[in-house]
Design an enzyme around this catalytic site. Structure first.
Site, PDB file in Angstrom:
ATOM      1  N   ASN A 193     -19.550  -4.571 -21.058  1.00 36.60           N
ATOM      2  CA  ASN A 193     -18.133  -4.041 -20.346  1.00 36.60           C
ATOM      3  C   ASN A 193     -18.203  -3.025 -19.116  1.00 36.60           C
ATOM      4  OD1 ASN A 193     -16.872  -4.202 -23.840  1.00 36.60           O
ATOM      5  ND2 ASN A 193     -16.589  -5.753 -21.874  1.00 36.60           N
TER       6      ASN A 193
ATOM      7  N   ASP B 254     -10.478  -8.184 -29.728  1.00 34.52           N
ATOM      8  CA  ASP B 254     -10.467  -8.569 -28.438  1.00 34.52           C
ATOM      9  C   ASP B 254      -8.846  -9.081 -28.028  1.00 34.52           C
ATOM     10  OD1 ASP B 254     -11.584  -9.672 -25.999  1.00 34.52           O
ATOM     11  OD2 ASP B 254     -11.970 -11.704 -26.448  1.00 34.52           O
TER      12      ASP B 254
HETATM   13  C1  IPE Z   1     -15.910  -8.108 -26.660  1.00 32.90           C
HETATM   14  O1  IPE Z   1     -14.975  -8.509 -25.590  1.00 32.90           O
HETATM   15  C2  IPE Z   1     -16.262  -6.829 -26.441  1.00 32.90           C
HETATM   16  C3  IPE Z   1     -15.266  -6.092 -27.107  1.00 32.90           C
HETATM   17  C4  IPE Z   1     -14.352  -6.473 -27.760  1.00 32.90           C
HETATM   18  C5  IPE Z   1     -15.633  -4.498 -26.995  1.00 32.90           C
HETATM   19  P1  IPE Z   1     -15.207  -8.911 -24.120  1.00 32.90           P
HETATM   20  O2  IPE Z   1     -13.556  -9.134 -23.640  1.00 32.90           O
HETATM   21  O3  IPE Z   1     -16.086  -8.075 -23.565  1.00 32.90           O
HETATM   22  O4  IPE Z   1     -15.902 -10.560 -24.394  1.00 32.90           O
HETATM   23  P2  IPE Z   1     -16.070 -11.680 -23.534  1.00 32.90           P
HETATM   24  O5  IPE Z   1     -16.311 -10.983 -22.148  1.00 32.90           O
HETATM   25  O6  IPE Z   1     -14.838 -12.395 -23.481  1.00 32.90           O
HETATM   26  O7  IPE Z   1     -17.017 -12.466 -23.974  1.00 32.90           O
HETATM   27  C1  IPE Z   2     -10.704  -6.029 -25.675  1.00 30.87           C
HETATM   28  O1  IPE Z   2      -9.628  -6.498 -24.965  1.00 30.87           O
HETATM   29  C2  IPE Z   2     -11.053  -4.754 -25.447  1.00 30.87           C
HETATM   30  C3  IPE Z   2     -12.277  -4.380 -24.860  1.00 30.87           C
HETATM   31  C4  IPE Z   2     -13.006  -5.270 -24.516  1.00 30.87           C
HETATM   32  C5  IPE Z   2     -12.640  -2.838 -24.460  1.00 30.87           C
HETATM   33  P1  IPE Z   2     -10.031  -6.878 -23.590  1.00 30.87           P
HETATM   34  O2  IPE Z   2     -10.056  -5.847 -22.619  1.00 30.87           O
HETATM   35  O3  IPE Z   2     -11.346  -7.659 -23.631  1.00 30.87           O
HETATM   36  O4  IPE Z   2      -8.933  -8.074 -23.627  1.00 30.87           O
HETATM   37  P2  IPE Z   2      -8.712  -9.302 -22.959  1.00 30.87           P
HETATM   38  O5  IPE Z   2      -9.818 -10.263 -23.576  1.00 30.87           O
HETATM   39  O6  IPE Z   2      -8.823  -9.176 -21.283  1.00 30.87           O
HETATM   40  O7  IPE Z   2      -7.534  -9.983 -23.389  1.00 30.87           O
HETATM   41 MG    MG Z   3     -11.882  -9.811 -23.935  1.00 23.23          MG
END
Ligand code: IPE
Ligand code: IPE
Ligand code: MG
Length: 264
Positions: free
Chosen positions: A88, A40
């Site tokens: 997502n 994340d």
């Molecule tokens: C979890 O991250 C999913 C991945 C890293 C692929 P998210 O960014 O989607 O999680 P939330 O929405 O903060 O819980």
């Molecule tokens: C994790 O990074 C990757 C995916 C969930 C695909 P994020 O895109 O969730 O990054 P933040 O949480 O917005 O910083």
């Molecule tokens: Mg995230």
């Protein structure tokens, strides 16, 4: 060149790569067998640098490559990473499209090298929303690396733990309905083997980068007794050194599984 990286007890020699911290010394028996990572913080990393979220995801893919190699060199049996959740899809279409293309090009670019490094690659999650081209690439990657004996690298794409559990329940119910199994035969082992991670040991160490303290629907069943490790580091900045620190931290934990410590 080979060098010893594990101190004391049963130790293992691993190839001397540039992907391992030089001072990494963990008793082989204290290594987690299965590491799960919620990768994340790509977006927050990009924002902090005044760059686009896409640039964050690209940097995240480069980190993933380094971490797969490091886990492989450390002798980790299974590495499961969360790349795209069933939730997502709620993101703007542009970002979803960018991520799906990134997975596709990651596979195209990296599979030969991972195969050469003896990595066995699998995908976990639903396969019903991907393009034919990506599906073929996923299947090719799995087939090509199926007999490799190094780290088992699971990429969770369109994965949600609740969805996986519901699919497993349905498959067992269908088998029971035709008399292939009796309902009483369904136990934790049979259930585990109906999940996408069938055959893998349970998660020992669950890592989440970028500071949020939640599981976000990742490997809920498999992590029943996992040790949790949260770090503020955004995924693109996560390094093999920090992976080694997480493993060292894990090695110092007392895992009781509901029992008592040996000396008590
Ligand atoms: C979890 O991250 C999913 C991945 C890293 C692929 P998210 O960014 O989607 O999680 P939330 O929405 O903060 O819980
Ligand atoms: C994790 O990074 C990757 C995916 C969930 C695909 P994020 O895109 O969730 O990054 P933040 O949480 O917005 O910083
Ligand atoms: Mg995230």
């Amino acid at each position: 060149m080979w060098r010893k990286i594990f101190g004391g007890g049963k130790s293992t020699s691993v190839p001397d790569g540039d992907h391992l911290p030089s001072n990494f010394a963990i008793d082989h028996g204290a290594l987690p067998r299965h590491i799960a990572i919620v990768m994340d913080g790509n977006g927050r990393w990009a924002k902090a640098q005044g760059r686009s979220r896409s640039a964050g995801h690209e940097a995240g893919a480069r980190t993933l490559k380094r971490i797969v190699r490091a886990a492989s060199d450390m002798g980790i049996e299974v590495l499961t990473v969360y790349a795209f959740s069933t939730e997502n899809w709620k993101r703007p279409q542009r970002e979803v499209d960018f991520l799906l293309n990134l997975f596709d090009s990651f596979l195209e670019k990296e599979i030969a090298e991972m195969h050469a490094e003896n990595v066995r690659m699998s995908f976990i999650g639903r396969r019903d929303r991907f393009t034919e081209r990506f599906l073929r690439r996923m299947e090719d990657a799995e087939l090509r690396t199926a007999n490799n004996t190094g780290v088992h690298f699971n990429l969770a794409a369109n994965y949600g733990s609740q969805d996986e559990i519901v699919r497993a329940v349905r498959s067992l119910a269908a088998r029971a309905a035709v008399g292939e199994i009796a309902p009483e035969e369904i136990d934790a082992e049979l259930f585990s083997n109906a999940l996408d991670t069938a055959g893998d040991p349970p998660v020992d160490l669950f890592i989440r980068t970028s500071g949020d303290l939640r599981l976000s629907n990742f490997l809920l069943w498999q992590s029943a007794y996992a040790e949790l490790y949260f770090t503020d580091t955004h995924w693109p900045d996560f390094t093999p050194e920090e992976l080694a620190r997480a493993i060292e931290d894990f090695a110092g934990r007392s895992r009781r599984f509901g029992g008592l410590d040996a000396e008590e």
